[in-house]
Design a protein around this motif. Structure first.
Motif, PDB file in Angstrom:
ATOM      1  N   VAL A  15      55.486   9.890  40.000  1.00 53.14           N
ATOM      2  CA  VAL A  15      56.018   9.449  41.289  1.00 53.14           C
ATOM      3  C   VAL A  15      56.359  10.674  42.132  1.00 53.14           C
ATOM      4  O   VAL A  15      57.089  11.558  41.691  1.00 53.14           O
ATOM      5  CB  VAL A  15      57.266   8.562  41.089  1.00 53.14           C
ATOM      6  N   VAL A  16      55.802  10.712  43.356  1.00 51.46           N
ATOM      7  CA  VAL A  16      56.024  11.858  44.233  1.00 51.46           C
ATOM      8  C   VAL A  16      57.290  11.663  45.056  1.00 51.46           C
ATOM      9  O   VAL A  16      58.077  12.580  45.243  1.00 51.46           O
ATOM     10  CB  VAL A  16      54.823  12.040  45.189  1.00 51.46           C
ATOM     11  N   ASN A  17      57.470  10.455  45.566  1.00 55.24           N
ATOM     12  CA  ASN A  17      58.534  10.170  46.529  1.00 55.24           C
ATOM     13  C   ASN A  17      59.312   8.971  45.993  1.00 55.24           C
ATOM     14  O   ASN A  17      58.934   7.823  46.218  1.00 55.24           O
ATOM     15  CB  ASN A  17      57.889   9.878  47.892  1.00 55.24           C
ATOM     16  N   ALA A  18      60.395   9.252  45.258  1.00 52.42           N
ATOM     17  CA  ALA A  18      61.081   8.182  44.521  1.00 52.42           C
ATOM     18  C   ALA A  18      61.642   7.122  45.461  1.00 52.42           C
ATOM     19  O   ALA A  18      61.551   5.924  45.180  1.00 52.42           O
ATOM     20  CB  ALA A  18      62.193   8.773  43.664  1.00 52.42           C
ATOM     21  N   SER A  19      62.196   7.523  46.599  1.00 50.40           N
ATOM     22  CA  SER A  19      62.797   6.502  47.461  1.00 50.40           C
ATOM     23  C   SER A  19      61.714   5.624  48.088  1.00 50.40           C
ATOM     24  O   SER A  19      61.896   4.417  48.237  1.00 50.40           O
ATOM     25  CB  SER A  19      63.697   7.136  48.525  1.00 50.40           C
ATOM     26  N   ALA A  20      60.568   6.216  48.425  1.00 46.30           N
ATOM     27  CA  ALA A  20      59.470   5.410  48.965  1.00 46.30           C
ATOM     28  C   ALA A  20      58.936   4.452  47.903  1.00 46.30           C
ATOM     29  O   ALA A  20      58.617   3.290  48.185  1.00 46.30           O
ATOM     30  CB  ALA A  20      58.348   6.312  49.472  1.00 46.30           C
ATOM     31  N   SER A  21      58.867   4.935  46.657  1.00 48.00           N
ATOM     32  CA  SER A  21      58.382   4.095  45.565  1.00 48.00           C
ATOM     33  C   SER A  21      59.343   2.914  45.325  1.00 48.00           C
ATOM     34  O   SER A  21      58.913   1.769  45.188  1.00 48.00           O
ATOM     35  CB  SER A  21      58.218   4.953  44.314  1.00 48.00           C
ATOM     36  N   LEU A  22      60.628   3.195  45.322  1.00 47.27           N
ATOM     37  CA  LEU A  22      61.604   2.111  45.146  1.00 47.27           C
ATOM     38  C   LEU A  22      61.533   1.130  46.314  1.00 47.27           C
ATOM     39  O   LEU A  22      61.654  -0.086  46.131  1.00 47.27           O
ATOM     40  CB  LEU A  22      63.028   2.688  45.032  1.00 47.27           C
ATOM     41  N   GLY A  23      61.326   1.665  47.514  1.00 43.25           N
ATOM     42  CA  GLY A  23      61.185   0.797  48.679  1.00 43.25           C
ATOM     43  C   GLY A  23      59.992  -0.138  48.542  1.00 43.25           C
ATOM     44  O   GLY A  23      60.059  -1.315  48.895  1.00 43.25           O
ATOM     45  N   GLN A  24      58.890   0.392  48.007  1.00 42.08           N
ATOM     46  CA  GLN A  24      57.712  -0.444  47.781  1.00 42.08           C
ATOM     47  C   GLN A  24      58.014  -1.542  46.761  1.00 42.08           C
ATOM     48  O   GLN A  24      57.607  -2.689  46.928  1.00 42.08           O
ATOM     49  CB  GLN A  24      56.539   0.405  47.288  1.00 42.08           C
ATOM     50  N   ILE A  25      58.725  -1.192  45.689  1.00 45.52           N
ATOM     51  CA  ILE A  25      59.028  -2.192  44.658  1.00 45.52           C
ATOM     52  C   ILE A  25      59.923  -3.287  45.251  1.00 45.52           C
ATOM     53  O   ILE A  25      59.677  -4.478  45.053  1.00 45.52           O
ATOM     54  CB  ILE A  25      59.683  -1.519  43.437  1.00 45.52           C
ATOM     55  N   ARG A  26      60.930  -2.877  46.011  1.00 46.42           N
ATOM     56  CA  ARG A  26      61.837  -3.858  46.614  1.00 46.42           C
ATOM     57  C   ARG A  26      61.107  -4.733  47.631  1.00 46.42           C
ATOM     58  O   ARG A  26      61.259  -5.942  47.651  1.00 46.42           O
ATOM     59  CB  ARG A  26      62.997  -3.149  47.313  1.00 46.42           C
ATOM     60  N   GLY A  27      60.306  -4.094  48.487  1.00 47.05           N
ATOM     61  CA  GLY A  27      59.584  -4.852  49.504  1.00 47.05           C
ATOM     62  C   GLY A  27      58.594  -5.816  48.881  1.00 47.05           C
ATOM     63  O   GLY A  27      58.455  -6.953  49.327  1.00 47.05           O
ATOM     64  N   GLY A  28      57.915  -5.362  47.842  1.00 47.66           N
ATOM     65  CA  GLY A  28      56.965  -6.241  47.153  1.00 47.66           C
ATOM     66  C   GLY A  28      57.678  -7.408  46.498  1.00 47.66           C
ATOM     67  O   GLY A  28      57.194  -8.548  46.539  1.00 47.66           O
ATOM     68  N   PHE A  29      58.845  -7.133  45.937  1.00 41.09           N
ATOM     69  CA  PHE A  29      59.620  -8.218  45.327  1.00 41.09           C
ATOM     70  C   PHE A  29      60.013  -9.241  46.394  1.00 41.09           C
ATOM     71  O   PHE A  29      59.919 -10.452  46.180  1.00 41.09           O
ATOM     72  CB  PHE A  29      60.863  -7.654  44.627  1.00 41.09           C
ATOM     73  N   ALA A  30      60.430  -8.754  47.556  1.00 40.23           N
ATOM     74  CA  ALA A  30      60.843  -9.664  48.632  1.00 40.23           C
ATOM     75  C   ALA A  30      59.673 -10.541  49.075  1.00 40.23           C
ATOM     76  O   ALA A  30      59.822 -11.760  49.251  1.00 40.23           O
ATOM     77  CB  ALA A  30      61.383  -8.865  49.821  1.00 40.23           C
ATOM     78  N   GLN A  31      58.488  -9.927  49.230  1.00 48.24           N
ATOM     79  CA  GLN A  31      57.336 -10.742  49.627  1.00 48.24           C
ATOM     80  C   GLN A  31      56.939 -11.696  48.505  1.00 48.24           C
ATOM     81  O   GLN A  31      56.523 -12.820  48.760  1.00 48.24           O
ATOM     82  CB  GLN A  31      56.160  -9.852  50.044  1.00 48.24           C
TER      83      GLN A  31
END
Ligand code: SMO
Length: 697
Positions: free
Chosen positions: A574-590
């Motif tokens: 993982v290069v950008n941990a906060s961006a990666s976490l944001g993707q996981i959260r956003g994907g969960f929301a969708q």
């Protein structure tokens, strides 16, 4: 004209540059008259009153644009009968919302008024039956023998509703026509600016050098902006035709009617198990819906929906068939996950049903059947190479982090009190794209570096991620680095952002280019050093993970509450941990939206019933539970960074974890199958019917 990239703060405070904000000199605004019926022959199309409307400059119909070439289609599964379609309907209409006439006017409202003044009459015909456009089948091992020997056989039908991707920014295109050169600069809300240029150059028979495409700030896409739309092609054609700048910005209703929708797959699967609970064979039959025309990525869901089966499990024999069928409805395409969520829903529902049949804990049954870490890399029957990972470690971590044994005890105790409580789990794989992406680094003697890439960004913090990759590889600080993306004039030819490919492939391109530039400087080279890299990965990187939700259902109202949500995700390096976490959260929301509330509805005549956000429910911040996220890190051997995809993880894992949880909660009532979305109304009716069944016994 060039506008510097907007920092995130500018986008958040309304100062970004989206397609509608692009500076145009006195543009003509484009609006469309759309078909009011789903099938029929046009009996009257009289444009005179539209043309006479105040402010209207021109009206175009199908005959004006039928010389233009077709949009291209990616043939990921073999196409037997291509769908031909005109950019504007001519003679025949094939779906509600299909553009029939294009109106150009001095203001957006004048264009709409002009479209309304056109006389269109289409006596409606019966809807045509679905037609199979493309199909594929994979077979391995002896399925029939396996089913004959099986101790348990379970079967599952999944009927996914169509979903509307709903990015915050609707589709849009602003075309700046330069009369002095006959060239255009196109500001396009797209994931794939270079594809926009090549498609337009081919369709309009123009040299690509006359088209500059810029995807400046793009307000979300989720697959919906992966390919060029007929409306957008007409906007660019009109700029050349009238030698004027043109702007077309879709309304939310335009997008519900005519932007690509996702999901909608119907699948049926049968899983055979032996006495020890080992998976002997999987049969699956998948039908993916197409609309009346096919965007570039139209066949991806039919392909991913089948070829990502049987996920990360060891299965002795498989027989998997998939087909894509046209229909008189809006177009379908990729939507965050693009077939992966659909395949995973089928597989993980089968596993849960099998666990119930053989009375084994669902996490334990998964653990018994997942490929072991030393079995990877593993070539699947559908032609995938699962690259690396420790699948059962993800389950073990989920078990620990969620305090699983304790949750099951709580469930038992609360059930005794009459509560409807369920625990749903799911494993998942997330293949990222394959192929190439570009990067160019320009290293200056004063230590500054400029990065340019053919990838693009729709809010994924791509510039920040590429800055970190370049900073690490060059050994300079982030403030010495600028990143230029998504401008065909200033960036090398590239693919764009889709299929969770932009860090794994695009990031690797940046990494490799920067390493080469640094090596040249270390070698004593002075002056400006430029390295351009066209990086091709060795194969797909397969992210994976597991998700758990604990849900309770209100027996009086049918409302589902997600009490706890945990996930474990292995996205490789993982290069950008906060961006990666944001993707996981956003994907969960969708994914939560998919599981609990979202569905596109048409009536039997093909009329769209969910044409606005008043009719189509998307989750709001208050609907999203806290998500406990844990990460594993198994580098992928398939790319230079060792990165895997993470953008689609939540949409692949969350919906089926929630469905499994709700069905676990309702199991005491004898409810075994439900289709998403699990609305309160649907659950209330299911519970009511179950009570009636019980009282009749
Ligand atoms: S559904 Mo993604 O934009 O490949």
């Amino acid at each position: 004209m060039s506008i510097p990239p907007s920092p995130q703060t500018a986008r958040l405070t309304g100062r970004g540059c989206y397609a509608a904000d692009a500076p145009l000199e006195k543009p003509l605004y484009l609006a469309f008259l759309r078909s009011p019926v789903a099938a029929g022959r046009i009996s009257t199309l009289a444009v005179a009153e539209g043309l006479a409307t105040r402010g209207v400059h021109a009206v175009h119909t199908g005959t004006d644009v039928d010389h233009l070439g077709d949009l291209s289609v990616n043939p990921v599964i073999p196409i037997s009968t291509p769908l031909a379609y005109p950019l504007l309907a001519k003679d025949q209409v094939e779906a509600v919302g299909q553009p029939v006439a294009a109106v150009l006017a001095d203001t957006p409202h004048a264009a709409l008024d002009g479209a309304e003044a056109i006389l269109l009459d289409v006596p409606d015909d019966a809807l045509p039956p679905p037609r199979t456009v493309a199909a594929q089948r994979w077979q391995a091992g002896d399925c029939e023998a396996a089913f004959d020997q099986a101790t348990w056989v379970v079967d599952v039908t999944i009927r996914h509703p169509r979903l509307a991707p709903c990015p915050m920014e609707p589709r849009g295109i602003s075309v700046d026509y330069d009369p002095a050169t006959g060239c255009v600069t196109i500001w396009h809300a797209t994931q794939t600016p270079h594809r926009t240029r090549s498609e337009l150059a081919r369709m309009l028979s123009l040299d690509p050098s006359r088209l500059r495409v810029i995807a400046q700030d793009v307000g979300g896409a989720f697959g919906m902006k992966a390919s060029l739309y007929p409306e957008e092609a007409i906007a660019v054609w009109a700029a050349f035709r009238h030698r004027r700048s043109i702007r077309w910005i879709a309304t939310r209703s335009d997008d519900f009617l005519s932007a690509t929708q996702g999901r909608g797959l119907h699948s049926h699967g049968t899983l055979a198990l032996d006495a020890a609970g080992s998976f002997l064979a999987l049969k699956a039959d998948i039908t993916a819906p197409l609309g009346h025309w096919m965007p570039h990525s139209a066949l991806i869901p039919a392909w991913n929906g089948a070829r990502t089966l049987p996920s990360g499990y060891q299965v002795g024999a498989v027989d998997i068939a998939t087909r894509a069928q046209s229909g008189p409805l809006g177009p379908t395409g990729i939507y965050r996950g693009a077939g992966r969520p659909e395949a995973n829903a089928l597989m993980e529902r089968l596993v849960d049903k099998a666990a119930r049949a053989c009375a084994v804990d669902p996490l334990e049954l998964r653990r018994r059947n997942l490929l072991s870490a030393d079995a990877l890399p593993f070539k699947t029957a559908t032609g995938n190479t699962l690259d690396s990972g420790d699948y059962t470690a993800a389950l073990d971590r989920l078990y620990l982090n969620s305090d699983y044994a304790n949750l099951r005890q709580q469930q038992t105790a609360r059930r005794k009190e009459g509560e409807l409580v369920g625990i749903g789990t799911a494993f998942y794989l997330e293949p990222s794209g394959s192929g190439w992406e570009s990067a160019r680094v320009t290293l200056h003697p004063d230590g500054r570096a400029e990065i340019a890439s053919g990838s693009s960004s729709q809010g994924q913090a791509r510039r920040e991620t590429y800055t970190r990759i370049a900073s690490d590889a060059l050994g300079i600080t982030p403030d010495q680095i600028t990143v230029d993306l998504a401008d065909t004039a200033t960036c090398p030819e590239g693919i764009g952002a889709l299929a969770s490919r932009s860090t794994a492939i695009g990031g690797s391109a940046v990494h490799v280019a920067c390493q080469a530039a640094r090596a040249r400087r270390n070698g004593g080279e002075t002056g400006v050093i430029t390295v351009e890299e066209r990086y091709e990965n060795a194969g797909q990187a397969w992210g994976y993970g597991a998700c758990l939700v604990m849900v309770s259902i209100d027996a009086d109202t049918g409302v589902t509450t997600i009490e706890k949500a945990c996930c474990v995700d292995d996205a490789g390096v993982v290069v950008n941990a906060s961006a990666s976490l944001g993707q996981i959260r956003g994907g969960f929301a969708q994914g939560l939206g998919e599981a609990l509330m979202e569905a596109v509805h048409y009536d039997a005549d093909g009329q769209l019933l969910t044409g606005s956000l008043m009719d189509y429910a998307v989750p709001r911040a208050g609907d999203i539970p806290p998500l406990e996220i844990a990460s594993l890190c198994t580098p992928s051997p398939m790319n230079a960074l060792g990165a895997k995809g993470v953008g689609e993880a939540g949409t692949i894992s969350a919906p089926i974890a929630i469905l499994n949880g709700v069905l676990d909660a309702l199991a005491p009532l004898g409810i075994t199958d439900l289709d998403m979305p699990l609305t309160p109304c649907k659950l209330w009716h299911a519970m009511d019917a179950a009570k009636t069944r019980t009282s009749l016994r």
